[in-house]
Every structure is written in C-alpha cells, then in structure tokens.
Design an enzyme around this catalytic site. Structure first.
Site, PDB file in Angstrom:
ATOM      1  N   GLN A  61       1.005  18.220  15.134  1.00 46.11           N
ATOM      2  CA  GLN A  61       0.221  18.611  16.790  1.00 46.11           C
ATOM      3  C   GLN A  61      -0.489  19.757  16.681  1.00 46.11           C
ATOM      4  O   GLN A  61      -1.520  20.001  17.567  1.00 46.11           O
ATOM      5  CB  GLN A  61       1.526  18.759  17.456  1.00 46.11           C
ATOM      6  CG  GLN A  61       2.356  17.449  17.695  1.00 46.11           C
ATOM      7  CD  GLN A  61       1.668  16.341  18.461  1.00 46.11           C
ATOM      8  OE1 GLN A  61       0.720  16.890  19.396  1.00 46.11           O
ATOM      9  NE2 GLN A  61       2.226  15.337  18.479  1.00 46.11           N
ATOM     10  N   CYS A  89       8.181   9.513  19.728  1.00 42.99           N
ATOM     11  CA  CYS A  89       9.022   8.933  18.640  1.00 42.99           C
ATOM     12  C   CYS A  89      10.451   8.739  19.111  1.00 42.99           C
ATOM     13  O   CYS A  89      11.307   8.506  18.479  1.00 42.99           O
ATOM     14  CB  CYS A  89       8.455   9.885  17.565  1.00 42.99           C
ATOM     15  SG  CYS A  89       7.008   9.996  17.155  1.00 42.99           S
TER      16      CYS A  89
END
Ligand code: PLP
Length: 393
Positions: free
Chosen positions: A181, A324
């Site tokens: 990220q 996720c």
C-alpha cells in the site's frame, strides 16, 4: 455526479484500473512479442531483453540492485515467500510480526505454527501504529525474522518502519516490510530504508493484477518457495509473466513520478470534515500519519457492510475494511488490534482514492454519506431508543 465507468470509485486500496501507459507498454507482449524468455531464438531474446529492461527500470526507481528483485504473482506471493523462504533458510524457529499485517502474512505465520514455529504478535497503539517496544520485547535468540508493513491497508496508517528496522538490525535479525500500500503513495527508497525484504503488488498502482515483486537484499539468505525451471536466478520458478513485468515497471515508474499528493490531501481534508460532522463516529488513525488516499472511519449503530451496500445504490463504490477481509468472519483484525470495541469495529468504512478521483466526487460523497448513515441508524432499535427518530423522506 459520476466517476469512473459512471460510478464513483473510492476503493483504490482494493485495486486500481490499469493506466493507459501501462496498457500500451504491455500490449505488444501478448500477440507480437510473445516469446518465452528462456527460448534461445529471436522471440525469446526479445522477451528476455524486455524482462531485463523492466528489472533495470524498477531497480533504478526503487534504488536497489536489479539482482535483488524477484518477480512474483503479486503481493500475496511476495509476502508468503518472504516469510516461508526466510523460515526455510535458517534453523531458527521464532518470528515476530505485527498483529495488523495483511492476511497473506498472518496466515503464513499460522501455517508455520503447524510446523513447530513460534510467532509473537506485536500490538499497536490506539492510532494503529505498531509498537516498536512490543517488537523489541518479543525478540529472542531463536528469532529469525521481524515483519512489519510500511502502511496499513485498512487504516492507511504509516508505520514506524525505520525505527523497527533499527531494532531488528541492532539484534542482527532480518526485517521484512510489506510495501504493497505504501508504494506510489509515499516515497520509497530502498537504499535508505533498512529493509531486507520488501513486497510490491502491481494492481495497487495502476499496473496489472497477478504481478508483483519481492525485493531481497543480497545480504539476506532466502530459500525458494516455488521451484521450477530456474527462472529468477533459480529462486522463483515459472515462465515469466513478460507483459505483466513490463506493465509493472511502467506502473512503478509512473507512480514514483507522481508523488505530489496535494490534491489527495485536499480530498482527505474534505472527507475528515464531513465525517467529523456526523455524531457517534470515529476516524481510525486520525492522530497518526496516514497515506494521503485512505480514510477509515467507524459509524456506531450501523454495520459497515450495510453502509457499503447502501452507498453502492448511490453509485459510490467503497469498502467496509479491506477487500481481502470480505470473506472472513467478524470485524477487522486491524481495528480490533487498535482496541476499537467489537461493536464499533463492525461499523467500519474505508474510502480510498487517488488522482483518478475529483474533488467534485468527494463533495458528492460528503453530501450523501451523512444522509445514508442517518437512514441506517434509524433502522437500529438501539439508536432510536437512545436518540429518537425524526421524519426523513
Ligand atoms: N499486502 C497488502 C498490504 C495489501 O493491501 C494486499 C492487497 O490487498 C496484499 C498484500 C496482497 O496483494 P495481491 O492482491 O497482489 O496479492
């Protein structure tokens, strides 16, 4: 108000569309330059050269040696390989990971436990920053690895990786950081950051899905996890995803050229102002440094999943915590690790955005969000009992 594909997409932490430049760079490698880099003929040489060039471009951008980069199928494989590959390369049996890691890391640790390994989990403060002292306290003579992500995918909280790496190196323990990220949102310079391994995923930075890489410092011993035909210097078998690798190099180059995040910071400020105006609401990680394009908040008395469904009806495509975690039970492990109460953590919403979003889109969200939250709260008997219900049309 409509955004990408007629919708307002605020789920860029889940995935991003492939950029025009990435698509253009990849396209010759599907039908024209389709050779296998291992083939010893013209098409093979061409493919091999493309992989070599991509590796060189990426190394230049991340500031490491090309030989320290290994292409993988994405962030998940890179994370798993960093953990399992390090475990297989030593006789030591203990590792320290933060409790807010991506499931790719945490599930690998669970698996290792079944094979006799011990795992210590470092907590976070209430802002979601990993406790460096927790990490230090967990270290023992059997510790072979410390793992802590560079920025969290649910809250966007930037982690103290420099401090953690200093602790790791003081004890002579390799340090792995999941950079999936962080890359493209904050500067990453592997020549300055003391990480021994660093994972990257293409589809978070406008590259294609199914490609990523693991940086492994030449000083860190790692065993292969996927064995095969000797590709990637024998450390990661499997015919190279040439188009994906070329796309990844372009995406990394573009993301590093585009680190001025002024417009995102402005959008984030608008969202903060809107969310702070809604009662019984908490912004997660509000007092910590966070990525410019992630805002995470909890809305009491509602379910994040309902909020996401309702926003979808308004054309706003968001996420409750992370894509996720969608298939796992219970509220986010990240928010729970931060000490967010169970019932509050259930009301989580993550808005993630990038330069593909406009200020007008964010303003539309700021208009819709308070209304949607209020409507959902009126469906909560507890909220109505405490605060009453006014007529809304
Ligand atoms: N690590 C982090 C922090 C992520 O956010 C993600 C994806 O959501 C991954 C790893 C997994 O990456 P990939 O989707 O490429 O397998």
């Amino acid at each position: 108000m409509e955004g990408r594909l007629g919708k307002i997409y605020v789920d860029t932490a889940a995935t991003t569309p492939v950029s025009d430049a990435v698509l253009e760079a990849m396209s010759p490698y599907f039908q024209l330059k389709y050779g296998n880099p291992s083939s010893t003929h013209m098409l093979g040489f061409q493919a091999k050269e493309a992989v070599l060039q991509a590796r060189t471009t990426i190394a230049k951008n991340l500031r490491c040696d090309p030989e320290e980069l290994y292409f993988t199928s994405g962030g998940t494989e890179s994370d798993c390989w960093a953990i399992i590959g390090s475990a297989l390369a030593t006789t030591k049996k203990h590792l320290v990971v933060s409790s807010i890691e991506h499931p790719a890391v945490l599930k690998c640790c669970e698996m290792l436990k079944q094979f006799g390994y011990r795992v210590s989990y470092a907590g976070t403060d209430s802002n979601g920053q990993i406790s460096v002292s927790d990490i230090e306290k967990s270290i023992c003579s059997d510790t072979f690895l410390i793992a802590a992500m560079m920025a969290n995918n649910e809250t966007g909280v930037i982690q103290p990786v420099d401090e953690i790496s200093l602790v790791a190196h003081r004890f002579g323990i390799p340090f792995f950081s999941d950079g999936v990220q962080a890359l493209g949102s904050i500067p990453v310079d592997l020549s300055q950051t003391m990480v021994d391994m660093f994972s990257i995923s293409g589809h978070k930075i406008h590259g294609p899905k199914g490609i990523g890489l693991l940086y492994v410092s030449k000083h860190h011993p790692i065993a292969p996890m996927i064995c095969g035909g000797g590709q990637e210097s024998g450390f990661r078998g499997g015919t190279e995803n040439v188009a994906g690798i070329v796309g990844l190099a372009t995406a990394i180059q573009e993301s590093i050229n585009n680190l001025d995040k002024t417009s995102l910071k402005e959008m984030k400020a608008l969202l903060y102002k809107c969310i702070q105006s809604i009662s019984c609401t908490t912004i997660n990680g509000a007092s910590a440094p966070t990525l410019p394009g992630i805002v995470s908040a909890c809305f009491d008395y509602i379910e994040g999943a309902d909020l996401v469904r309702y926003l979808n009806e308004y054309g706003i495509l968001a996420s409750s915590s992370s894509a996720c975690s969608t298939n796992t039970d219970g509220p986010s492990h990240v928010l729970r690790a931060m000490g967010v109460p169970f019932s509050r953590a259930r009301g989580a919403l993550r808005l993630s955005f990038d330069e593909g979003n406009s200020a007008d889109e964010i303003k539309y969200i700021c208009k819709v969000l308070p209304e949607v939250v209020q409507r959902l709260r009126y469906l909560s008997p507890e909220y109505v009992r405490l605060y009453g219900k006014q007529n809304i049309d």
